[in-house]
Write an enzyme that holds these catalytic residues in place. Structure first.
Site, short mmCIF file in Angstrom:
data_model
loop_
_atom_site.label_atom_id
_atom_site.label_comp_id
_atom_site.label_asym_id
_atom_site.label_seq_id
_atom_site.Cartn_x
_atom_site.Cartn_y
_atom_site.Cartn_z
N LYS A 36 1.26 1.12 -7.95
CA LYS A 36 0.58 1.66 -6.77
C LYS A 36 1.33 1.26 -5.50
CE LYS A 36 -2.57 3.71 -4.30
NZ LYS A 36 -4.03 3.46 -4.36
N THR A 50 -7.31 -0.77 -5.17
CA THR A 50 -5.93 -1.10 -4.83
C THR A 50 -5.93 -2.53 -4.32
OG1 THR A 50 -5.33 1.18 -4.31
CG2 THR A 50 -3.96 -0.56 -3.37
N LYS A 73 -3.87 -1.95 4.92
CA LYS A 73 -4.22 -2.94 3.90
C LYS A 73 -3.26 -2.85 2.73
CE LYS A 73 -6.96 -2.23 0.60
NZ LYS A 73 -6.90 -1.93 -0.87
#
Length: 298
Positions: free
Chosen positions: A182, A107, A250
């Site tokens: 995502k 990711t 994050k």
């Protein structure tokens, strides 16, 4: 139809990559792994060498793992880690053959995906950004959802190999599209976990049997994966598993940076990101994202 057997490499054997690479081995593919911690790569080889009909080994560098591979899969930490294993000293692009496919399951940012795709093209390699959803349980069970961006021909070649650990793979557009999808995924999860935290807090403070309430409302419109899989442990105050708060922060940082680039506002996401910062200050860095309820329950 006869199963496709490919020569593959897997870079990064964290909580996701370790079982994902294992599914490739179990499917009979040749798999060469690389991990910064060599001992972990050696342990992976020892675990999977006897359960695969393919060649199983470890390499000391990304370039060593990727040499002669048809498909190179990657699942590391963040943008800088992706750049390191792709284009750094002894990076994978330096040894991959012309026409090979690099699939990045990290990711990361959409901009990172585009930069790596440009470098891959210069090296004669196809690049697919392919972040996953399903967490550690999905990786272990081989039932991940994979959101992809890239060339349709490269995706069609890689999809049957990814099927070893995926329940769903879909090409959503050009390079960067997987990472953008995502981001949408993480926005939705963050909002749902916050709503579930508030709902359970109200139930407990009102003296209700919160588990009984969840049993009822999970059969109606409030149902979600988070409710089905996390409500009980949230009520019990159990969080030492799952997708860590540090990783969610994050990811939400990537989301908020992309929103700024697009000139749009994501007020709920920004707020929940700060709520996760509260959990970090409470020492919950490595706890599951469902620990968001700790802001109410302690």
């Amino acid at each position: 139809m006869e199963a496709i057997v490919a020569k593959t490499a897997f870079l990064g054997l964290g909580v996701m990559g370790y079982p994902m690479a294992g599914h490739l081995a179990a499917a009979g593919h040749d798999v060469t792994v690389y991990n910064r911690t060599t001992a972990k790569a050696e342990a992976w080889v020892e675990e999977y060498a006897d359960c695969s009909s393919g060649e199983i080994c470890a390499a000391p560098t990304p370039a060593g793992a990727a040499a002669d591979a048809d498909f190179v899969f990657c699942c590391v930490g963040a943008d800088k880690d992706v750049a390191e294993v792709c284009t750094g000293d002894e990076g994978a692009f330096s040894s991959m053959g012309k026409g090979a496919v690099f699939v990045d399951h990290t990711t990361a940012s959409a901009e990172c995906a585009r930069q790596m795709a440009e470098a891959a093209t210069a090296a004669g390699v196809a690049f697919i950004d392919a972040p996953v959803s399903g967490g550690e349980a999905g990786a272990v069970g081989g039932v991940l959802t994979v959101m992809c961006g890239g060339d349709a021909k490269a995706f069609a070649a890689a999809e049957p190999v990814m099927d070893a650990y995926a329940r769903m793979t879909k090409l959503l557009g050009p390079v960067g599209s997987g990472q953008l999808a995502k981001m949408v995924n993480q926005i939705c999860i963050a909002g749902i976990v916050q709503g579930l935290s508030e709902g359970l807090h109200l139930a407990l403070e009102a003296g209700l049997d919160a588990k009984a309430v969840v049993d009822v409302i999970s059969k109606g419109a409030a149902q979600s994966w988070q409710m089905e899989n996390r409500a009980e442990t949230m009520i019990d105050g159990s969080f030492d598993f799952g997708f860590a708060v540090d990783w969610m922060r994050k990811d939400l940082g990537i989301v908020l940076a992309e929103a700024k680039n697009l000139g749009i506002s994501l007020p709920q996401t920004a707020l929940v990101d700060q709520f996760y910062a509260d959990v970090q200050r409470m020492g919950g860095n490595r706890q599951d994202t469902s620990s968001l309820i700790r802001r109410f329950r302690g």
